[in-house]
Write a protein that holds these residues in place. Sequence first.
Motif, PDB file in Angstrom:
ATOM      1  N   GLN A   1      49.421  58.217  21.253  1.00  0.00           N
ATOM      2  CA  GLN A   1      49.810  56.822  21.482  1.00  0.00           C
ATOM      3  C   GLN A   1      48.664  55.853  21.201  1.00  0.00           C
ATOM      4  OE1 GLN A   1      49.953  59.293  23.670  1.00  0.00           O
ATOM      5  NE2 GLN A   1      49.334  58.680  25.740  1.00  0.00           N
ATOM      6  N   GLN A   2      47.415  56.349  21.187  1.00  0.00           N
ATOM      7  CA  GLN A   2      46.291  55.505  20.799  1.00  0.00           C
ATOM      8  C   GLN A   2      46.022  55.602  19.298  1.00  0.00           C
ATOM      9  OE1 GLN A   2      42.796  56.074  23.235  1.00  0.00           O
ATOM     10  NE2 GLN A   2      43.983  56.138  25.134  1.00  0.00           N
ATOM     11  N   GLN A   3      46.259  56.783  18.729  1.00  0.00           N
ATOM     12  CA  GLN A   3      46.053  56.940  17.293  1.00  0.00           C
ATOM     13  C   GLN A   3      46.961  56.024  16.483  1.00  0.00           C
ATOM     14  OE1 GLN A   3      45.675  60.865  15.561  1.00  0.00           O
ATOM     15  NE2 GLN A   3      45.258  61.797  17.551  1.00  0.00           N
ATOM     16  N   ILE A   4      48.199  55.876  16.913  1.00  0.00           N
ATOM     17  CA  ILE A   4      49.136  55.075  16.121  1.00  0.00           C
ATOM     18  C   ILE A   4      48.736  53.606  16.065  1.00  0.00           C
ATOM     19  CG2 ILE A   4      51.064  56.632  16.580  1.00  0.00           C
ATOM     20  CD1 ILE A   4      52.129  54.672  18.622  1.00  0.00           C
ATOM     21  N   LEU A   5      47.891  53.163  17.001  1.00  0.00           N
ATOM     22  CA  LEU A   5      47.479  51.758  17.010  1.00  0.00           C
ATOM     23  C   LEU A   5      46.570  51.428  15.837  1.00  0.00           C
ATOM     24  CD1 LEU A   5      46.723  51.261  20.818  1.00  0.00           C
ATOM     25  CD2 LEU A   5      48.807  50.656  19.576  1.00  0.00           C
ATOM     26  N   ILE A   6      45.910  52.436  15.256  1.00  0.00           N
ATOM     27  CA  ILE A   6      44.978  52.171  14.157  1.00  0.00           C
ATOM     28  C   ILE A   6      45.550  52.584  12.804  1.00  0.00           C
ATOM     29  CG2 ILE A   6      42.948  52.324  15.641  1.00  0.00           C
ATOM     30  CD1 ILE A   6      42.491  55.162  14.609  1.00  0.00           C
ATOM     31  N   TYR A   7      46.824  52.919  12.772  1.00  0.00           N
ATOM     32  CA  TYR A   7      47.463  53.239  11.493  1.00  0.00           C
ATOM     33  C   TYR A   7      47.519  52.007  10.596  1.00  0.00           C
ATOM     34  CZ  TYR A   7      49.272  57.825  12.996  1.00  0.00           C
ATOM     35  OH  TYR A   7      49.402  59.124  13.392  1.00  0.00           O
ATOM     36  N   SER A   8      47.544  52.265   9.300  1.00  0.00           N
ATOM     37  CA  SER A   8      47.872  51.204   8.353  1.00  0.00           C
ATOM     38  C   SER A   8      49.390  51.036   8.352  1.00  0.00           C
ATOM     39  CB  SER A   8      47.405  51.585   6.948  1.00  0.00           C
ATOM     40  OG  SER A   8      48.167  52.683   6.452  1.00  0.00           O
ATOM     41  N   PRO A   9      49.904  49.927   7.842  1.00  0.00           N
ATOM     42  CA  PRO A   9      51.368  49.768   7.766  1.00  0.00           C
ATOM     43  C   PRO A   9      52.047  50.912   7.011  1.00  0.00           C
ATOM     44  CG  PRO A   9      50.311  47.653   7.431  1.00  0.00           C
ATOM     45  CD  PRO A   9      49.207  48.673   7.459  1.00  0.00           C
ATOM     46  N   ASP A  10      51.430  51.383   5.914  1.00  0.00           N
ATOM     47  CA  ASP A  10      52.030  52.481   5.156  1.00  0.00           C
ATOM     48  C   ASP A  10      52.069  53.767   5.980  1.00  0.00           C
ATOM     49  OD1 ASP A  10      52.546  50.969   2.947  1.00  0.00           O
ATOM     50  OD2 ASP A  10      50.793  51.622   1.807  1.00  0.00           O
TER      51      ASP A  10
END
Length: 367
Positions: free
Chosen positions: A38-47
């Motif tokens: 749940q913290q990793q997804i916060l730093i994803y790029s839009p793609d």
Amino acid sequence: MADQSDIAAVLLTNEVAVPKQPPANSAKIQFGKVIPPQQQILIYSPDEWEAFIQEWATGKKPSYSKVVRLAGATDMGIDVAGLTEASGFFGIWDNFQCKHYDASLTPSDAVPEIGKMLWHSFQKEFAPPRSYRFIAPKGCGISLQRLLLKPIALRERLFEKWDDWCAGKITSTRAIKLEGDFRTYCEAYDYSTFTYVNPLEVVDEHRFTPYFAARFGGGLTGRPTTESPPSVPADDESRYLHHLFEAYGDNKKTTLAEAGDLGPWPELTTHYHRQRESFYHAESLRNFARDTVPPGTYEALQDEVYAGVVDISEGPHPDGLARLTAVAQAATILPLTENGLISVVKVQDRRGICHQLANVDRLIWKK
């Protein structure tokens, strides 16, 4: 002027001790602190966010016959879609609108996207989706949640803000006015189809897809116990068993075609049962891989085993059984290090993979 020793004493008095840490295990030394999904997804790029949602939606099969991801300026408001019929976007389908913003989504973020969906479905570019779900790593803000939970209020806000939020954002060529037949269409539209998904819910459901371990780490779950082979071989065993009996016959210089022919050679009977057990171990691993790792992972393992034994298979051997034995022994000691299944691969699996390869004629024992 203070003595330097006095200053040093004051500094030492204010020194903060290094916090006591538990002993570090090898995983922490190698990979560092584990960051929750749940913290990793916060730093994803839009793609990457869209790719993650595509994985999540794919895990919902067999609800969908196909999950597609569209990209580019001509996506018409469709990021990831779950299709249920051969008619695709003109049948029953669900839309997942992926938004990766630094803050929670607001009505001004969502309403223009709803406007796109209304316009393009009105233009019969596709049928209206069965459901349209907003998905963002920081979720939908309270004001948007309330709006999406009240379809009539959502329609009213859309009409109120059309000129400000929607008209100029639907196409790049002209502003779309809310009038005439299009207005009538928007008035009759079912706004209860617009909703949202909590990002924590998405993460929890993603755990049950084949993509979770590869994306977030944490290792694979334990394999289920392998079932014993049925007394009568199944149809999908026929080819590797054909090659196996050819190897036995080549060794004994006679024709052998089934288990009953092995009576004079008890050692071959026990060997036969071991080979079937190994084959079923490999089949169990194949099924486990289908549910826990991305597609192609198991096939890559088979290719790696094949690359490690093919030269031995093609070398000189006195007979087919000797070739099988040499290949199986080589498979058990191959230094497999890269494949994502390595942590759960057993010796029986390696031998069984050789028979899987024989089952499709990639390995043949009697030359």
